[in-house]
Design a protein around this motif. Structure first.
Motif, PDB file in Angstrom:
ATOM      1  N   GLU A   1     -17.180 -38.514  -2.857  1.00  0.00           N
ATOM      2  CA  GLU A   1     -17.015 -39.524  -1.817  1.00  0.00           C
ATOM      3  C   GLU A   1     -17.394 -38.962  -0.445  1.00  0.00           C
ATOM      4  N   THR A   2     -17.040 -37.702  -0.213  1.00  0.00           N
ATOM      5  CA  THR A   2     -17.379 -37.058   1.057  1.00  0.00           C
ATOM      6  C   THR A   2     -18.892 -37.013   1.247  1.00  0.00           C
ATOM      7  N   ILE A   3     -19.625 -36.698   0.193  1.00  0.00           N
ATOM      8  CA  ILE A   3     -21.087 -36.668   0.276  1.00  0.00           C
ATOM      9  C   ILE A   3     -21.631 -38.058   0.608  1.00  0.00           C
ATOM     10  N   VAL A   4     -21.057 -39.079  -0.009  1.00  0.00           N
ATOM     11  CA  VAL A   4     -21.513 -40.449   0.240  1.00  0.00           C
ATOM     12  C   VAL A   4     -21.327 -40.827   1.707  1.00  0.00           C
ATOM     13  N   TRP A   5     -20.235 -40.362   2.317  1.00  0.00           N
ATOM     14  CA  TRP A   5     -19.933 -40.737   3.698  1.00  0.00           C
ATOM     15  C   TRP A   5     -20.555 -39.812   4.742  1.00  0.00           C
ATOM     16  N   LEU A   6     -21.231 -38.738   4.337  1.00  0.00           N
ATOM     17  CA  LEU A   6     -21.863 -37.852   5.309  1.00  0.00           C
ATOM     18  C   LEU A   6     -22.924 -38.596   6.120  1.00  0.00           C
ATOM     19  N   SER A   7     -22.981 -38.301   7.402  1.00  0.00           N
ATOM     20  CA  SER A   7     -24.057 -38.875   8.209  1.00  0.00           C
ATOM     21  C   SER A   7     -25.373 -38.230   7.786  1.00  0.00           C
ATOM     22  N   ASP A   8     -26.474 -38.865   8.100  1.00  0.00           N
ATOM     23  CA  ASP A   8     -27.779 -38.319   7.742  1.00  0.00           C
ATOM     24  C   ASP A   8     -27.982 -36.930   8.339  1.00  0.00           C
ATOM     25  N   GLY A   9     -27.504 -36.718   9.561  1.00  0.00           N
ATOM     26  CA  GLY A   9     -27.650 -35.415  10.206  1.00  0.00           C
ATOM     27  C   GLY A   9     -26.925 -34.307   9.461  1.00  0.00           C
ATOM     28  N   HIS A  10     -25.696 -34.593   9.013  1.00  0.00           N
ATOM     29  CA  HIS A  10     -24.953 -33.587   8.261  1.00  0.00           C
ATOM     30  C   HIS A  10     -25.593 -33.326   6.898  1.00  0.00           C
ATOM     31  N   LEU A  11     -26.088 -34.372   6.279  1.00  0.00           N
ATOM     32  CA  LEU A  11     -26.749 -34.200   4.988  1.00  0.00           C
ATOM     33  C   LEU A  11     -28.007 -33.361   5.134  1.00  0.00           C
ATOM     34  N   GLN A  12     -28.770 -33.583   6.195  1.00  0.00           N
ATOM     35  CA  GLN A  12     -29.970 -32.780   6.433  1.00  0.00           C
ATOM     36  C   GLN A  12     -29.626 -31.301   6.601  1.00  0.00           C
ATOM     37  N   GLN A  13     -28.505 -31.006   7.264  1.00  0.00           N
ATOM     38  CA  GLN A  13     -28.073 -29.612   7.408  1.00  0.00           C
ATOM     39  C   GLN A  13     -27.778 -28.996   6.048  1.00  0.00           C
ATOM     40  N   LEU A  14     -27.157 -29.757   5.156  1.00  0.00           N
ATOM     41  CA  LEU A  14     -26.864 -29.249   3.813  1.00  0.00           C
ATOM     42  C   LEU A  14     -28.135 -29.004   3.007  1.00  0.00           C
ATOM     43  N   LEU A  15     -29.156 -29.796   3.259  1.00  0.00           N
ATOM     44  CA  LEU A  15     -30.404 -29.689   2.504  1.00  0.00           C
ATOM     45  C   LEU A  15     -31.321 -28.580   2.996  1.00  0.00           C
ATOM     46  N   ASP A  16     -30.982 -27.937   4.110  1.00  0.00           N
ATOM     47  CA  ASP A  16     -31.810 -26.856   4.654  1.00  0.00           C
ATOM     48  C   ASP A  16     -31.586 -25.584   3.838  1.00  0.00           C
ATOM     49  N   PRO A  17     -32.548 -25.191   2.976  1.00  0.00           N
ATOM     50  CA  PRO A  17     -32.333 -24.016   2.125  1.00  0.00           C
ATOM     51  C   PRO A  17     -32.248 -22.714   2.908  1.00  0.00           C
ATOM     52  N   SER A  18     -32.750 -22.685   4.118  1.00  0.00           N
ATOM     53  CA  SER A  18     -32.674 -21.449   4.896  1.00  0.00           C
ATOM     54  C   SER A  18     -31.258 -21.190   5.406  1.00  0.00           C
ATOM     55  N   ALA A  19     -30.378 -22.179   5.328  1.00  0.00           N
ATOM     56  CA  ALA A  19     -29.008 -22.016   5.809  1.00  0.00           C
ATOM     57  C   ALA A  19     -28.243 -20.998   4.961  1.00  0.00           C
ATOM     58  N   ASP A  20     -28.444 -21.032   3.628  1.00  0.00           N
ATOM     59  CA  ASP A  20     -27.774 -20.024   2.801  1.00  0.00           C
ATOM     60  C   ASP A  20     -28.440 -19.763   1.456  1.00  0.00           C
ATOM     61  N   ARG A  21     -29.301 -20.615   1.007  1.00  0.00           N
ATOM     62  CA  ARG A  21     -29.893 -20.419  -0.325  1.00  0.00           C
ATOM     63  C   ARG A  21     -30.797 -19.195  -0.379  1.00  0.00           C
ATOM     64  N   TRP A  22     -31.547 -18.947   0.679  1.00  0.00           N
ATOM     65  CA  TRP A  22     -32.504 -17.833   0.665  1.00  0.00           C
ATOM     66  C   TRP A  22     -31.990 -16.625   1.424  1.00  0.00           C
ATOM     67  N   ARG A  23     -30.749 -16.645   1.868  1.00  0.00           N
ATOM     68  CA  ARG A  23     -30.203 -15.528   2.617  1.00  0.00           C
ATOM     69  C   ARG A  23     -29.522 -14.546   1.675  1.00  0.00           C
ATOM     70  N   GLU A  24     -29.767 -13.264   1.864  1.00  0.00           N
ATOM     71  CA  GLU A  24     -29.187 -12.243   1.001  1.00  0.00           C
ATOM     72  C   GLU A  24     -27.732 -11.950   1.356  1.00  0.00           C
ATOM     73  N   ASP A  25     -27.305 -12.264   2.593  1.00  0.00           N
ATOM     74  CA  ASP A  25     -25.943 -11.934   3.012  1.00  0.00           C
ATOM     75  C   ASP A  25     -24.930 -12.989   2.617  1.00  0.00           C
ATOM     76  N   VAL A  26     -25.332 -14.082   1.980  1.00  0.00           N
ATOM     77  CA  VAL A  26     -24.429 -15.143   1.557  1.00  0.00           C
ATOM     78  C   VAL A  26     -24.165 -14.991   0.072  1.00  0.00           C
ATOM     79  N   GLN A  27     -22.884 -14.955  -0.290  1.00  0.00           N
ATOM     80  CA  GLN A  27     -22.528 -14.825  -1.697  1.00  0.00           C
ATOM     81  C   GLN A  27     -22.070 -16.170  -2.231  1.00  0.00           C
ATOM     82  N   THR A  28     -22.435 -16.465  -3.481  1.00  0.00           N
ATOM     83  CA  THR A  28     -22.057 -17.735  -4.101  1.00  0.00           C
ATOM     84  C   THR A  28     -20.929 -17.536  -5.067  1.00  0.00           C
TER      85      THR A  28
END
Length: 71
Positions: free
Chosen positions: A44-71
Motif C-alpha cells: 500500500e505504501t508503494i501505491v501511495w508514493l508520489s512519483d518523485g519518491h518512486l523515481q528515487q527508489l528506481l535510481d539504481p545508483s542509489a544503492d544497487r551498484w554501490r559496493e558499500d551498501v549491504q543487502t
C-alpha cells in the motif's frame, strides 16, 4: 506457481507466500537471486508514493551498484 515480470532491464519472479502470519508478495530478482517479501502495508505504501519518491527508489545508483551498501 510463479509469474515472471520482465523488461529489457530486469526479470523478477513474483509469487504469493502464505507461510507467514498473513499472505505476502515474494519477489525474486532472477539475475542475482535477491529475494524480498512485501506485506500488504508495504505494498500500500508503494501505491501511495508520489512519483518523485518512486523515481528515487528506481535510481539504481542509489544503492544497487554501490559496493558499500549491504543487502
Amino acid at each position: 506457481m510463479d509469474d515472471v515480470v520482465w523488461s529489457e532491464f530486469a526479470q523478477v519472479s513474483v509469487s504469493i507466500d502464505t507461510a507467514a502470519n498473513s499472505p505476502r508478495l515474494r519477489l525474486e530478482d532472477l539475475k542475482t537471486g535477491q529475494v524480498r517479501f512485501l506485506d500488504a502495508l508495504e505494498l500500500e505504501t508503494i501505491v501511495w508514493l508520489s512519483d518523485g519518491h518512486l523515481q528515487q527508489l528506481l535510481d539504481p545508483s542509489a544503492d544497487r551498484w554501490r559496493e558499500d551498501v549491504q543487502t
